[in-house]
Motif scaffolding. Structure first.
Motif, short mmCIF file in Angstrom:
data_model
loop_
_atom_site.label_atom_id
_atom_site.label_comp_id
_atom_site.label_asym_id
_atom_site.label_seq_id
_atom_site.Cartn_x
_atom_site.Cartn_y
_atom_site.Cartn_z
N ILE A 23 74.72 22.76 87.00
CA ILE A 23 74.89 23.97 86.20
C ILE A 23 74.96 23.63 84.72
CG2 ILE A 23 76.59 25.78 85.65
CD1 ILE A 23 77.15 25.85 88.73
N ASN A 24 75.73 22.60 84.42
CA ASN A 24 75.88 22.22 83.01
C ASN A 24 74.60 21.63 82.43
OD1 ASN A 24 78.52 23.14 82.79
ND2 ASN A 24 79.35 21.23 83.62
N ILE A 59 71.77 25.35 82.61
CA ILE A 59 71.97 26.52 81.74
C ILE A 59 71.54 26.24 80.30
CG2 ILE A 59 73.75 28.03 80.73
CD1 ILE A 59 75.09 28.07 83.50
N PRO A 60 72.01 25.15 79.68
CA PRO A 60 71.55 24.89 78.31
C PRO A 60 70.05 24.61 78.24
CG PRO A 60 73.47 23.55 78.84
CD PRO A 60 73.00 24.15 80.12
N ARG A 78 68.24 27.91 78.30
CA ARG A 78 68.44 28.58 77.01
C ARG A 78 67.54 27.97 75.93
NH1 ARG A 78 75.05 28.90 77.02
NH2 ARG A 78 75.27 30.88 78.11
N ARG A 136 67.48 31.36 88.75
CA ARG A 136 68.39 31.36 87.61
C ARG A 136 69.68 32.12 87.91
NH1 ARG A 136 67.70 33.88 81.62
NH2 ARG A 136 69.04 32.42 80.53
N PHE A 150 73.23 30.33 89.27
CA PHE A 150 74.25 29.65 88.46
C PHE A 150 75.13 30.63 87.68
CE2 PHE A 150 71.18 25.84 88.31
CZ PHE A 150 71.66 25.40 89.54
N SER A 151 74.72 31.91 87.63
CA SER A 151 75.55 32.90 86.95
C SER A 151 76.41 33.67 87.93
CB SER A 151 74.66 33.90 86.18
OG SER A 151 74.16 33.28 85.03
N VAL A 211 70.66 37.43 83.51
CA VAL A 211 69.73 36.30 83.40
C VAL A 211 68.43 36.52 84.16
CG1 VAL A 211 71.63 34.67 83.08
CG2 VAL A 211 70.71 35.03 85.38
#
Lengths: 327, 386
Positions: free
Chosen positions: B5-6, B9-10, B13, B299, B302-303, B350
């Motif tokens: 996830i870490n 996500i970035p 983005r 996507r 992860f949210s 997302v």
């Protein structure tokens, strides 16, 4: 014989006991859901509240505040702050209710009365009195319905009972109309969301605001803390209040620490409360994960929802409602 | 999962920040997919005809059983079969079935290969073996493939070992079975997105290529199919993709006197299986049909707090996370996963194609009360008259 539950749950102990394991028994869950849906509906039909509650106790916070009973603008609690702790207790009761044998025992369930925790009720009272005072300070005259106040129906919506929610909404709408109420000021995100949906459905016509929209902020002093704000999912992603809350907190001089993922608009996580009635273990697992993530950002957590408070405070020591720091 | 996830996500983005045209492409994908749903029978028919024009064969499977029967007949007595990652093949149970009738079947996507030897199921739609650590993969490979690999081996050593094994399978394979990222109705082409290079092998080396997908993967044109793969790649966090493959029928050549000859170097047969399995019924429900727009980028997973708490235990594979909670209602009429939704709303924020996932799940909760979904009135005629 009346069944009573003391209303106090030590969620930390429970979580350690269950080891964070989540049982996903779909049959049991669906059976439990059937029962809770029936209980809520029956209580709403009978008394405008989802569970048997002591209304007198729930309105005690307004004693001595001289809030009129009649007016065009109403401060609408929907019992959310008063009952948030009780919701958690009912979640604990649900599996027991299921074990009673389901719908045959519904008649006796009407006698179930969960006593609210005294400290919870005092805390809720302070928050509501604070909101009332801030509205007054912002030159907004509001009335309060005291024991006549109906619940919003948010649980019907969140449990997928859309038809029943709409029907209940019609009753609510008639109630407000009969009282001459044209504007509602809500105090929590679940109520604002439910009423917003009723407006979308053209069921409710009244003007809607969160208290956050209308209060004037004054600067607080002496906090000396940096908080992490746990966004209410409803405020942040459904009701467009994410920036509003931050702006109000900033005006009050509250310093927030943000994290790209933990407090990000599309990545901040739920507290787990909405699934509590369906699966308490899952609700608590989500709450623990959320608390853990927030605590990595700051030891001091702010919330803007009474249900978020209940879930997160079980796993973190310093959790406060925003009204507890801006008043 | 936290590491993934870490990382993801970035990364997504940054991709979206650096390639702002992806948002416009995603909007366009939503628009064209809605058009297909409004005219589903028409586009299925056009796709079938277009595939046949390219020299391929299209098969429409109403149920999972129909799809299994078609695959079994196409495979026939051939024994060596290779697969690339396909959610629809998993939905149907292609590998399990072919294995059960004695075929030598191998997954060639690394994640799926790991799941195959672990006898496990996917935890994420794009990265199916997300729930395994490197050390666990090392132990699995040690027990099932290569004694030289263990938990202390490097990622590179593990990948190289699997690569060597799979190369031997590619060369022997008689049938290659793939999924599809998008199907172009106007050309009968299938678009396949990948990074490993395995799909090229699976689509080219065996003499028969079977592509299996859902009718929801049809888009009007080849351009739209390309758009959808690029959007999937960007929002999935792997952009630019290493490969986008377009396959239009079997291999052919016209190098001698412009006479078209089939096959040339690649497969002699191309088959496209279009699976319904509840999709048409879902399309008749004005709220549930939104789920058919999903491009399976993963996507939303992860949210979602429920996915993060339950992982693959939430929804029966292959579709998991918030999209899986919707798709369980479509393909299995299973409304239970939706009832665990906390309506946190991150999934909606997302989703590249703007699916209001919490609202769909709310509708599925209502379905679980026993209410029949509303029926749309003549959607094709409505759209055509506009």
């Amino acid at each position: 014989m009346e069944t009573k539950y003391d209303g106090s749950l030590n969620l930390r102990s429970f979580f350690c006991f269950s080891g964070g394991l989540v049982s996903l028994d779909s049959l049991r869950t669906m059976k439990q859901l059937t029962i809770i849906r029936k209980i809520i509906l029956e209580n709403l039909k009978k008394d405008f509240v989802p569970f048997p509650i002591n209304k007198k106790l729930c309105t005690k916070w307004a004693d001595g505040l001289n809030i009129p009973e009649k007016g065009e603008t109403v401060l609408y609690t929907s019992y959310m702050y008063q009952l948030a702790g009780i919701f958690k207790s009912y979640e604990a009761l649900l599996p027991k209710i299921g074990a009673l044998g389901g719908i045959q025992s519904l008649g006796s369930l009407g006698k179930l009365l969960v006593r609210p925790d005294r400290k919870d009720m005092e805390r809720a009272g302070k928050i509501l009195a604070g909101i009332s005072q801030m509205l007054k300070d912002s030159s907004l005259d509001v009335c309060y319905l005291y024991e006549d106040e109906p619940y919003s129906g948010a649980l019907l919506l969140e449990l997928g009972m859309i038809r029943e929610f709409r029907e209940y909404g019609n009753r609510l709408s008639k109630f407000f109309e009969a009282r001459g109420i044209s504007r509602i000021i809500t105090v929590d995100p679940h109520t604002l969301n439910a009423l917003t949906r009723l407006r979308e459905m053209s069921v409710l016509k009244v003007e809607l605001n969160s208290y956050l929209d209308v209060i004037d902020m004054r600067r607080t002093t002496g906090l000396n803390k940096t908080y992490v704000l746990h966004d209410s999912c409803l405020y942040a992603r459904y009701l467009g209040r994410r920036a509003v809350i931050r702006e109000k907190l900033s005006q009050a001089g509250i310093e927030l620490k943000e994290d790209n993922i933990v407090t990000g608009h599309d990545t901040s996580m739920c507290c787990g409360a909405p699934v509590g009635a369906v699966n308490r273990e899952l609700s608590e697992k989500i709450a623990q994960a959320r608390s853990s993530a927030l605590l990595k950002v700051s030891d001091s957590i702010l919330v803007a929802c009474p249900l978020c408070y209940q879930n997160l405070a079980a796993f973190a020591d310093d959790v406060k409602d925003i009204m507890e720091v801006i008043v | 999962m936290e590491k993934a996830i870490n990382n993801n996500i970035p990364t997504v983005r940054t991709i979206l920040e650096n390639h702002k045209d992806l948002k416009a492409m995603a909007d366009e994908v939503r628009r064209v997919k809605l058009n297909v749903l409004d005219n589903l029978d028409y586009y299925i028919d056009q796709t079938v005809k277009s595939v046949e024009k390219t020299g391929g064969t299209a098969h429409v499977a109403k149920t999972k059983g129909d799809a299994i029967r078609i695959v079994t007949e196409l495979v026939g007595k051939r024994n060596n079969i290779i697969l690339s990652k396909s959610n629809v093949a998993l939905e149907v149970g292609v590998r399990e079935h072919l294995t059960s009738i004695g075929k030598d079947v191998w997954e060639t996507d690394l994640g799926e290969y790991i799941l195959q030897i672990a006898e496990d199921s996917p935890s994420h739609i794009v990265a199916p073996a997300l729930h395994f650590t490197k050390e666990q993969v090392g132990q699995l490979l040690n027990r099932n493939l290569d004694r030289a690999i263990n938990e202390n081996s490097t990622h590179e050593q593990m990948v190289a070992s699997v690569r060597e094994f799979l190369l031997s399978k590619y060369l022997k394979a008689e049938v290659g079975i793939t999924g599809v990222n998008a199907v172009a109705a106007d050309t009968g082409s299938v678009a396949l997105l990948e990074n490993e290079g395995n799909i090229r092998m699976v689509t080219i080396l065996p003499s028969i290529h079977i592509a299996i997908t859902g009718i929801d993967k049809i888009v009007p044109s080849l351009k739209d199919a390309m758009l959808e793969t690029m959007v999937q790649s960007g929002y999935g966090g792997l952009y630019p993709p290493s490969y986008i493959n377009i396959t239009s029928g079997p291999s052919s050549t016209a190098d001698i006197e412009f006479k078209r000859v089939v096959p040339a170097t690649g497969p002699r047969e191309f088959h496209l299986i279009l699976l319904d399995n509840g999709r048409t019924i879902a399309n008749e429900d004005p709220e549930l049909r939104e789920a058919l727009l999903c491009i399976k980028c993963g996507r939303c997973y992860f949210s979602c707090p429920v996915y993060r708490a339950l992982g693959k235990d939430w929804v029966k594979p292959p579709y998991g996370g918030p999209t899986g909670a919707m798709w369980a209602a479509i393909i299995d009429r299973d409304t239970f996963p939706a009832n665990l939704c906390t309506h946190s709303g991150g999934c909606k924020e997302v989703c590249p194609v703007g699916i209001n996932i919490p609202r769909v799940l709310e509708h599925i909760k209502e379905m679980s009360l026993g209410g029949a979904p509303a029926t749309r009135s003549s959607p094709i005629e409505d759209t055509k008259s506009n």
